[in-house]
Scaffold this motif. Structure first.
Motif, PDB file in Angstrom:
ATOM      1  N   UNK A  80       0.848  -1.151   0.026  1.00  0.00           N
ATOM      2  CA  UNK A  80      -0.107   0.040   0.003  1.00  0.00           C
ATOM      3  C   UNK A  80       0.801   1.166  -0.023  1.00  0.00           C
ATOM      4  N   UNK A  81       0.275   2.348   0.095  1.00  0.00           N
ATOM      5  CA  UNK A  81       1.021   3.717  -0.024  1.00  0.00           C
ATOM      6  C   UNK A  81       1.757   4.020   1.097  1.00  0.00           C
ATOM      7  N   UNK A 155      -2.986  -4.781  -0.377  1.00  0.00           N
ATOM      8  CA  UNK A 155      -3.527  -4.134   0.502  1.00  0.00           C
ATOM      9  C   UNK A 155      -3.722  -2.776   0.011  1.00  0.00           C
ATOM     10  N   UNK A 156      -4.867  -2.032   0.284  1.00  0.00           N
ATOM     11  CA  UNK A 156      -5.088  -0.592   0.000  1.00  0.00           C
ATOM     12  C   UNK A 156      -4.719  -0.464  -1.566  1.00  0.00           C
ATOM     13  N   UNK A 180      -9.192  -4.502   1.398  1.00  0.00           N
ATOM     14  CA  UNK A 180      -9.372  -3.194   1.345  1.00  0.00           C
ATOM     15  C   UNK A 180      -8.869  -2.565   0.049  1.00  0.00           C
ATOM     16  N   UNK A 181      -9.066  -2.953  -1.231  1.00  0.00           N
ATOM     17  CA  UNK A 181      -8.452  -2.340  -2.394  1.00  0.00           C
ATOM     18  C   UNK A 181      -8.980  -0.843  -2.641  1.00  0.00           C
ATOM     19  N   UNK A 182      -8.042   0.104  -2.754  1.00  0.00           N
ATOM     20  CA  UNK A 182      -8.498   1.604  -3.040  1.00  0.00           C
ATOM     21  C   UNK A 182      -9.283   1.527  -4.218  1.00  0.00           C
ATOM     22  N   UNK A 183     -10.440   1.274  -4.503  1.00  0.00           N
ATOM     23  CA  UNK A 183     -11.090   1.057  -5.880  1.00  0.00           C
ATOM     24  C   UNK A 183     -12.235   2.284  -5.753  1.00  0.00           C
ATOM     25  N   UNK A 184     -12.692   2.669  -6.776  1.00  0.00           N
ATOM     26  CA  UNK A 184     -13.924   3.562  -6.709  1.00  0.00           C
ATOM     27  C   UNK A 184     -14.404   3.486  -7.999  1.00  0.00           C
ATOM     28  N   UNK A 210     -13.577   3.318   5.302  1.00  0.00           N
ATOM     29  CA  UNK A 210     -14.200   4.336   4.229  1.00  0.00           C
ATOM     30  C   UNK A 210     -14.419   3.735   3.126  1.00  0.00           C
ATOM     31  N   UNK A 211     -13.510   2.851   2.681  1.00  0.00           N
ATOM     32  CA  UNK A 211     -13.816   1.910   1.261  1.00  0.00           C
ATOM     33  C   UNK A 211     -14.797   1.034   1.374  1.00  0.00           C
TER      34      UNK A 211
END
Length: 257
Positions: A80-81, A155-156, A180-184, A210-211
């Motif tokens: 992740x970041x 992750x993320x 918790x993939x950072x998708x939208x 929040x995701x």
């Protein structure tokens, strides 16, 4: 930095993991739960990445009892970041690899490299996605791992990247485990969700993350039901993701076994 220095750095990172309550706990703002078992052959080296145009950390973890990992399949790890491959020893990935085998799964190797904070997308002359697709398997092949059997997890930002990797290069990985993939909705992972047909996908997310809404939307967009995963109490941190790793190991071991 030479290899000796890197191994010293690895040892120092591992020393930040302390025994507590039958588990090892990573000293950070959150408290990941790490199996209280030894890591096997765990290495942190540096490699020159042509695709990224820089030197990167290259991490591998073989389960204890399986030597140098020759002939074992590989699970590619996309961070992740807020982490890099240099953090993997302290996050206990080597211990999770051993724990997976002790729970009865076929052995596999974790391998990953530092991809920066580009969401595993290309940016100018820096292409961490192509590094994972082309260079990381080559580095693993040098170690005689079985690069014909690849899976991916992350992750993320790395969860997003692992899904995008499977979509961009069909057939490259046999399964994806995304925490918790950072998708939208509307991003590449959503618009190309059909490209995941035939790829077993594990999806996990904390109910206090929040995701959560977007991850559940992605699950509905998948071309087939998820192969593993679920939603439980947890936030967007490794304290939650560490609780998902054993099930993710079950998935990748089953697919590669």
């Amino acid at each position: 930095m030479n290899r000796r220095t890197l191994l010293t750095t690895t040892a120092a990172a591992a020393a930040s993991v302390v025994a507590a309550g039958g588990y090892a706990r990573y000293r950070s703002g959150a408290e990941p739960v790490i199996p209280d078992v030894p890591a096997g052959d765990e290495r942190l080296e540096q490699r020159e990445s042509r695709e990224r145009g820089r030197t990167v950390d290259f991490y591998t973890a073989v389960p204890q009892g399986h030597g140098d990992g020759r002939g074992l399949p590989v699970c590619l790890v996309l961070h992740g970041a807020s982490t890099t491959a240099a953090d993997f020893p302290a996050l206990g990935l080597g211990r999770f690899a051993t724990d997976s085998v002790r729970r009865g799964n076929p052995p596999f190797v974790f391998a990953g490299a530092t991809g920066g904070r580009l969401s595993w997308r290309p940016s100018g002359g820096d292409d961490p996605q192509r590094m994972v697709h082309e260079e990381l398997p080559a580095w693993c092949a040098e170690r005689r791992f079985d690069t014909r059997r690849l899976t991916a997890c992350g992750w993320s930002m790395g969860g997003f990247g692992s899904l995008l990797l499977a979509q961009t290069f069909p057939g490259f990985v046999r399964a994806v485990a995304a925490f918790s993939p950072a998708v939208s909705p509307g991003d590449e992972v959503f618009t190309h969700a059909a490209a995941l047909r035939g790829v077993p996908v594990g999806l996990w997310c904390g109910t206090d993350d929040g995701l959560l809404t977007d991850v559940k939307a992605l699950e509905r967009a998948l071309p087939q039901p998820k192969a593993a995963g679920g939603y439980a109490a947890g936030r967007h941190n490794f304290a939650f993701w560490s609780t998902c790793l054993p099930a993710a190991c079950d998935l990748v071991a089953r697919v590669n076994g």
